[in-house]
Each structure stands twice: as C-alpha cells, then as structure tokens.
Design an enzyme around this catalytic site. Sequence first.
Site, mmCIF file in Angstrom:
data_model
loop_
_atom_site.group_PDB
_atom_site.id
_atom_site.type_symbol
_atom_site.label_atom_id
_atom_site.label_comp_id
_atom_site.label_asym_id
_atom_site.label_seq_id
_atom_site.Cartn_x
_atom_site.Cartn_y
_atom_site.Cartn_z
ATOM 1 N N ASP A 425 0.845 -1.265 -0.082
ATOM 2 C CA ASP A 425 0.037 0.090 0.051
ATOM 3 C C ASP A 425 1.055 1.313 0.030
ATOM 4 O O ASP A 425 2.070 1.196 0.321
ATOM 5 C CB ASP A 425 -1.015 -0.114 1.287
ATOM 6 C CG ASP A 425 -1.871 1.157 1.503
ATOM 7 O OD1 ASP A 425 -2.374 1.486 0.224
ATOM 8 O OD2 ASP A 425 -1.988 1.790 2.454
ATOM 9 N N THR A 427 -0.225 4.791 1.074
ATOM 10 C CA THR A 427 -0.549 5.806 2.072
ATOM 11 C C THR A 427 -0.569 5.194 3.291
ATOM 12 O O THR A 427 -1.293 4.125 3.792
ATOM 13 C CB THR A 427 -2.008 6.372 1.891
ATOM 14 O OG1 THR A 427 -2.152 7.082 0.689
ATOM 15 C CG2 THR A 427 -2.247 7.477 2.856
ATOM 16 N N ARG A 835 -5.535 4.078 -8.032
ATOM 17 C CA ARG A 835 -7.200 4.043 -8.024
ATOM 18 C C ARG A 835 -7.608 2.381 -7.830
ATOM 19 O O ARG A 835 -8.756 2.302 -8.363
ATOM 20 C CB ARG A 835 -7.813 4.610 -9.383
ATOM 21 C CG ARG A 835 -7.300 6.281 -9.503
ATOM 22 C CD ARG A 835 -7.970 6.953 -8.529
ATOM 23 N NE ARG A 835 -8.046 8.754 -8.910
ATOM 24 C CZ ARG A 835 -8.347 9.397 -8.061
ATOM 25 N NH1 ARG A 835 -8.624 9.041 -6.487
ATOM 26 N NH2 ARG A 835 -8.463 10.641 -8.284
ATOM 27 N N LYS A 841 -6.901 -4.916 -4.702
ATOM 28 C CA LYS A 841 -5.872 -5.104 -4.133
ATOM 29 C C LYS A 841 -5.656 -6.689 -3.784
ATOM 30 O O LYS A 841 -4.538 -7.246 -4.057
ATOM 31 C CB LYS A 841 -5.787 -4.407 -2.900
ATOM 32 C CG LYS A 841 -5.252 -2.922 -3.116
ATOM 33 C CD LYS A 841 -5.192 -2.149 -1.754
ATOM 34 C CE LYS A 841 -5.015 -0.578 -1.856
ATOM 35 N NZ LYS A 841 -4.614 0.011 -0.455
#
Length: 1194
Positions: A425, A427, A835, A841
């Site tokens: 990931d 953030t 996005r 994911k």
Amino acid sequence: MPEQRRRKPRKIRPSKLYSFACGRSGFNQADQSHLGQPGFSRVVYANEPDSLSFPSNNISTTKYNVFTFIPKSLFEQFRRVANMYFLITACLAYTDLAPYSSTSAVYPLVLVILVTMLKELIEDWRRKQQDNDVNNRKTLVLNADGKFKYSQWKNLRVGDIVKVQKDEFFPADLILLSSNYEDSICYVETMNLDGETNLKLKQSLEKTSFLQEEGDFVEFKAKIRCEDPNADLYTFVGSIEIDEQSHPLSPQQLLLRDSKLRNTDYVYGVVVFTGHDTKVMQNSMSAPSKRSKIERKMDRIIYLLLSLLVLISTVGSVFFGIWTKEDLEDGKMKRWYLRPDDTSILYDPKKAAVSAILHFLTAMMLYGYFIPISLYISIEIVKLLQAQFINRDIQMYHEESDTPAHARTSNLNEELGQVNTILSDKTGTLTCNSMEFIKCSIGGVAYGRGVTEVEKAMAKRRGSPLLIEEREDENGTGINAEGTKIKGFNFTDERIMGGNWIKEENRDIIEKFFHLLAVCHTCIPDVDELSGRVSYEAESPDEAAFVVAAREIGFEFFQRTQATVSLNELDRLSGTIKKRTYDLLNVLEFNSARKRMSVIVRDENGKLLLLSKGADSVMFERLSKEKSDYEEITKVHINTYADAGLRTLVLAYREIDENEYAYFNKKFTDAKNSVSADRDEKIEEAADFIEKNLILLGATAVEDKLQQGVPECIDKLAQAGIKIWVLTGDKLETAINIGYACSLLRQGMKQILITLDSPEIISVEKTGDKEAIAKESKQCVVKQINEGNRLISAIRNESFALIIDGKSLTYALEDDTKQIFLNLAMGCGSVICCRSSPKQKALVTRLVKTGTKKVTLAIGDGANDVGMLQEADIGVGISGAEGMQAVMASDVSIAQFRFLERLLLVHGHWCYRRIASMICYFFYKNIVFGMTLFIYERYASFSGQAAYNDWAMSAYNVFFTSLPVIALGVFDQDVSARFCLKFPMLYQEGPHDDLFRWSRILGWMSNGTVTSVIIFFLLTFSFGPQSFRSDGQPADLAPLGAAMYTCCVWAVNIQMALSISYFTLIQHIFIWGSIALWYIFLLAYGAITPTFSTTYYMVFVQELASAPLFWLAILCVSGAALVPYFSYKAVQTSFFPGLHDYIQWMRHEGRADDPELGQVIRQASARATVGVSARFDARINQQTGRVHHVVQTP
C-alpha cells in the site's frame, strides 16, 4: 411512567451538524416489515435482564477448554502422518512382532506428544488470560435498587441498562437511549472494528432522550424487536415499543462492542447483543491457515521416506521368507542353531510366506528410525525462539511510538527469506499518513515556499542542483511559539503569515479562503484548560491539517455546538483578535461518491453562505459560468502541486438568498424523511441543487511525507532481487511522482501506461450504453497489454515500469485477460496500480501468488488492506495512524516500512537458511542411524534382531542428536547482520530455494547413506574375528552395537560442527554435551540391573573402556565417515564457489569493505532495475556508452 420525571427536551434538530450523516442512516420501511420473521426474531425487554434465553457476555477466543483440550489436541497431533505411523508402531510394540520392548517404543512418542501439547496449552493459556482481561473490565450497570453500580463485563445480560463514560469501550452491543448532549448525540470511535480513526456520530430516538438521571430509569420499560445476531457492521433493523407505541431503530442508535465513546461525557444504553452474539465477535474469524513452502515440501519428504521404509521392509521380508523356507528341506536343518523344527509362526519354515508377511510388520517397526520422530516439535520450538529474536530486535523498535516488531505467527519465519514479490500500500505504508499543509493557491497567487520529497527526487532525476534552505528557525516552518513542531503544518510564506495577509492585494479572497478552512469541516475542538491550546479530533489527517493551517494563519476554530461554530480571528480593520460565531444550518458531508463537502452557515451579518471544498474533478464543473480571472492559473497550480506529489482540494463559495435556502431546506428535509427506495437519490438531488454556481477561492495542497528510510529500503530490497508493486487509491500523477520519490521509478525507465482516458473511450462513455462501454474498454485494455508485451520482447536490455489505473485493472483481472496482464507485469521492474479498490488489491495479490507460484508478501496499514494481507503468503501490518485492523490481520507487524529491510534481509535470510539446514540435517542423522540397522539386518538374515539396545535406540533422536540441531536452527549465522545488509544479493538463495531443493535434500540423504556404510563396514572390520576382550574372546553383538552407536553419535555431531558457520557457547555445550551425555548414559544405564539394561549391562566399563581398540576405532571410523562430506565441500568451495562463498571469503580475508570487490559481486548477481543503485548503474552505463561512442567516432 411518571410524567413529572421527564425533562422537557428541546426540539431535536437533526438538520444541524449531523444533518447529512443522520439523514443517510435513516430506517427503511421495507426492512421493518421483516421483524418477527426468521432472521429478525430477537425480542429484548429493557430493564428486565434475561440470562436464560441469550448467551452470556463472557467471550472466549481460546482453541480449547477443560473438556476439549485432550481430545482436540491429540487429534491435531495425529493428523500428522509421521505421528500416526509412530502410534501404530507403538501399538504393535505390545505384540510378539516387536523387535524391541514396548516401553522403549512408547516413551519417545509420549514425550514428543506431551511437549507439543504443553506448547499448545501455554499458547492457549495466554489467549485465556487476554480473554480474562477483557471479561473482567468493569462498567456501570443499573441494579435492582435503581442505582448504577460497577459490574464486570462478563456479568452483563441482555436487557441490562448500562452507563458508559467518556473514553470507555462499549461492553456489548447497545441501543443508545440518551447522552449528556441535549440532542442525545454521541461520538464513537470504531478503530477496533474497521480500522478507521475518524469519529462516527450516533443519535438516540427523541422518545428516550429525556432519560438523564438514575430515577428516570426506575420505571422505564421498553420492548425491543430486532434482527438476529449477524456480522454486518453497517446495518441494523429493529423497533422499540414504549408506552405501546412502536418506533423504528436504525444503525444510528446502535453502539457496537469494542468501539469507544469519544468527546461525550456519558451515554445510557440497553444491551441487545452479548458475548459471541455481538457484531464484532460475529466478525471475528481465525486468519486463513498459512503453511510455508518448506513445511509443505517437508511433508513430501516424509512420504518419500515412508515409501523407502516400505521398500526396504519389503526387500527384507522377501529375503527373510526365502531363507526361512530353505532352513528345513527334506528334514535337514540348514541353520540348526535356530531350531527350525521347533518354532513359532513368526519363524516357521513350513509357513514361510506367513512368516515373511509378519516380518514385514517387524521391519516397519525396526526401520522406523528413518522417520525423525522429534522433527516437528523441534521445528516448532526453533520457530518460536526465532520469533522471539524478531520481537526483541532493537533495530526494529520504533521509539517514537514505542512499537517493537511482532511476529504474530511463527509458522512463516523461513518464508520471510523466500519473498519474490512485495505488494505494498502507499498511504501510511510508504508515506506517513500524517498530512501537512505545505502550499496553497489563493486568488491565482501561489503561496508556500516549502520543498517536498517528490520535488527533491525530481530535481535529482533531472540532474539539476537544488539548493534547499532549512527554514526551521525561530519563525520557521511548522514551529510554534514554544519552539515545538506543529503537527499537520509545514507551511512558510512571509506574505501571509504573522498577520501579513492583510497587506496583500487579494486580502478579501485570503480571508474568505481561511474562513472556509476554519468552518467547513466536522472536526471537534479540544481546548487544554491549562495552556488554552486548541487541538482537534478529525475524521481524516487532511481535515485536521486544514483546521490547523487556518489556526496558524489567524483563524482559530475553538468551539462547536449543535448549531454554531465559533472562531477567534484577526479583524483586519482593528488589527485585534475577535470572536465570531457562525450559525451552522446544514452539513453535507464528504463521501467517495460526492468527492466534496459543503456547509451552509449564517454569519453575524445575517448572510447565508455556502462553503464547499472538494476534488478538482467535481468542483470546477460546479463553478459559476462566469469564469474568474484566476481559474486557469489555479488549474496550473493544481497540476504543479500534483506533480510534486501533493494532495489537492479546490475551495469555493457563494451567497444564498433566503428564498433559495428555504426551498432547498424543505426539499432536503423531505428527502431525509422519505422511506422510499430512492431516498438516497433524493438527498443527493437536493445537495446538487444547492452546490452550483460557486465562486472559486483557490486550492490547498497537503503533503503525505515518505516515511524515513523508504527509498533506501526499496533500494536494498531491489538489490536482493525482490520485485516491488505499489497498490494505491491515489490518482495516476500522484502515484507516479511518489514512485520517483521512493526510487521505484527513475529517469530513462520506459513507462507502460494502461488507462481508459483515450478519446475513443470517453466518446463511448458519453452514450451511456453500459454494454458498449464495457466491451470497448476491455478491448482497449487488452490492446494496451499486448502492445506492452511486444515492447518488452522487442527491447531486451531496457527497464520497464507498468502503471495501470483502477478502471483498467477491472478488465485486466478478468479470467481471460489476467494471464497476459501478469506476463506483462512480471516483465517489468516495478508495477504501480493506482485508483485500486480494496477488492482489487486482494485480487492482484491472489493473481501474483497463484500465477508465479512464488512467495508473495503484502504490506499495509489500514482496514482496506486486510484482504490483501490475508491473501498473500505473508501479511505484514504497519502499526500506523489508521488503526490496528491491518496489524490484527497480519502475520508480522512492524512500525515502519524501513524495518522490512532488516526483517527480510537479516531475519528472513537467517531463518530460511537455519530451517532448511536443520531439516536436511535431521534426515541425514536419521538415515545414518537407520541404514546401520538395515545393513546389520542383511548380515543377520533379516531376522528382526536390532543392532542396538532398545533404550539406546529410543534416546537417539531425543537426547543425543536433537539439541545440537535446535541450536543450529536458533543461533547459526552464515554471515553477520551487517553483511546481510551490505550484500543484499545474499538473499537470492531464498527465492531461488537453493538450500532446500531436491538435489540438496537427496545429497544429504546420500551423505547419510555413505556415512552409515563407512561406519558399519570399517567398524566390523576393525572388530573382526581377532581377540577383543582380555580373556581372548572376540567382540559379540553388545560391544559391536555400542561401538557402532558411539560412532554414529560422534559422526553426526561432528558433522553438525562442520556445518555451523557461527559458533556460540550454547552450540558448543549442545554438541560436545550430547556426545558426553552418550557416555554418561552408557555408564548409568549399564549399571542398572541386567533385567532392565539387558545387553548393555556393564558393557562400557567392563568391555569397551578397557579396550584400546575401541578408542582407536572410534577416532578413525568417525573421522573416515566425514571424509566424503569434507572432500565435497573443499572441491565445491575451491572450484565452484557460489555468491555466499565469495562473501564469506571476503569476510575472512578482511576485504569486506573493498569497493571494487563489492561492485564485482553486485554485477555478478541479479541486476536491480529499481532503486538508488539501479539509478547509479544506469548513469554509469550511460557515461560508459558515451565514452565508447567518442572512441569509435572517427
């Protein structure tokens, strides 16, 4: 109910602060019709606790209880094929078929099972203690006397009325009755449930909001009908009947167990779900069972050894049958000393076939030493100790958050050393998820002189010098008057700071800009009573950064009520600080569909203002048709900010006249109160009506900084040959720029972009035909993927990066396209999926795991990463700002991404090497022992006569050879941690599985076979027919067997010493102590009465110790047994050295810091295509190419 007790409540105004939130959570009339039907049958009587119809509030996460521990634990143990085999042989040991005593056969199995069960018991006891800590928490409960008194959580019953105070957890699922707020709202933090740190707003029904004092509850009665227990956190259907009137309940009134009460002094609630019926417990599930590749392969090796065991037992039985039949022919006895004419069925020449079959069972028991009985428990002990080393590594301890690394499961330690692909990931994982206000554009003027991490990386990429002045002086960036760093504020610009904004030409716009930031939000202020400093509880780090920025510029938000927002702001006419209050009429909250947030307020002059902020993609289309003079320059600024890796929001406002607002408010209120299926659409339509014809003010830019050490960590991982993918929800430009900042992308790297932004797709989307859009979009994605594959095939010596957006990813992950997408991705040095949704994911992770058949590691910090973490072979959770959901779902947790470097390159490398070597050594030592038994059987006519004493055989795996191998698994280091990090290419032996491939496993098995052959034949030759005892007698079975056993113990333990790279005192004690323990065993066991010690009675004292031949034979035979291995290692290291051998040679020669040798080794290993080192290599190659070009030019 006495009417005089009721406090007359002020009329509820749900259109205030929580208007949009409360409106969205209204009840559905269709859902209410289900009450009383299956799935909606629960009936609760408030203030009438029921402990019979419903489960208690006691929760248990243990695997066992008092009654199930023994049966369940035994079942778990005997699911393993090796343990089941030993159980069968232990049972057969009580028959006449056994070649040894029954006690000696059962004892090792019982010991191993008991140790394993003890480990399970300790782990489960720890879970029990954690459960007790929760169950024994206390909360205020209304008792029979009408008083609220503290009671333990486990004693709560359905129907109890409880009082929960500020910052306490809810002890069960409650229906909110009232709170200290007049409108009976409360704020709830659900971090433990969904990982979100933002506060959720809850509100009770007006009918129960008067309940404020203890006396109000004495005669309070209500009947609650609701849904049955389920796992859905976001829905609730029910009704509450008070005074024979039914009122609908919604999720807005439901307070979930394990969420926390925040910014509210107290609430009252009635318990509806307890214990395992609560939604959090309904959602609790054990993490998916994960087994490492080595463990799965180990099972196949056990099956191979079992097959070998069956084979040699069959061979021995066949020969036994043949020779038994020949023992009695025509009445003549061939081996007369065996008395073939007077035998049992186990040895009967007349029934040789039956005897052979029975002998097969005997052989299966005798040769069982091929299977290492202590292998599983030894590996479990080693992995637990390895996990403790990970947990206690001070280099992975984050002091700021007081967070160490935590191996939540020890089953996957060695898998950490075999990672092929990391899916990360962005953030909160690569970045800090701690937003800082750094720049802004106001009225077409750009403010903020800070330089972002991405800008620094871009400057390096261009090769241009960038002189960055540190501005953190006494008036510097993000520093308050006390000299401490201001969280969320990294802005500096003397033009507007320190009150200088009033001197700017566009001061009117600046004032409105920061007014909007200070008013348009849902933050809750918290004023420190001592210092007067205001801090904020915000739904997101972005929103907190905006409010802090407004405060630092001079617009301090300090108070909120249900109807107002108050600021302390600088009055530009008088130059003094004045308090201004805005009436808060409506809040239209942000969500992912709206991508904007608005508030409607009335200022002190009576003006109605709509203040709005949101994404540029939705805000610019809502601006007034009369373009402002600075709209185009603002767009330029936004693009510049995006290029710098900043998150941007557009700010706009407009004045509303009274008639327009009255029309909107009625339309909005009607929409909220609607119970029709299109209720949400009506609410959105009302919001769209008012959010138009806006006047642009400017744009904000906040930075989510890279975590410390991220570029360096990625560089090391890339040098180790690990592929790195980034899966993020950010837009394309931001993701690309973050890629440059953390060295995933570099100048000269060819980028393959897969998007659906082409004019053809846009024109098709305008038609609104969903089937046509899907068809055209898929064709476009497939075309781009195929073009990318052709480009990679055509250009072999270039590095590629794949960037794909979420819309394209949807089609790339379909069954008929995912393989070509994976082929493209694996041909690229780095992959960035932007996005992407949480589901995408997880799907990408599954594709990489199943498509490559290699070990994948997923790392993330938020609830949206849970699916990805559970899908990967290894899930690593970051203890970040987004709660503990990712950590709870992970296999290993760390505090910072940079610790992944040490976790994999040091601990992963060590654990893989230790476990692989440990297992190979286990099979080696057991084959040495088992093959000596088999060869002896050949010379004993496969009669089932063991070469060794019963108890000696039982103790071989448990006492004399296991401790050194456990020490190897825990302490051995081929190179130090410093060299693991200095030469990350060492890690490649894990993903390539160099240490546990079949050739190496079979090589160790062959080594064991050769060792056993050398020991048996050399020793029997040495003991030969010549005199051994002092009375002239030759050696018989007892001294020969004891001597052969001694050679096995010496050989396998010295072999261990040769295999170890890093000696510790514990390893010396275990290796030489195991050998010494064998001699102690011979002395002690031989001193016991012959009825127990049998053939080993005084064998060492009277026969072996006094014979010089014994000591000479032990020395020579043990040494000779190690010659083949020593010769192989000498040849392999001298003539066919691997990368590992080179680095060890450099270490021993003291040339580890030689830069030329280091560069040679780097170039000899797998070339990294991303990272700082790859950027350096590319620059060197470019310069080399220029030199060659100059030389070749005439």
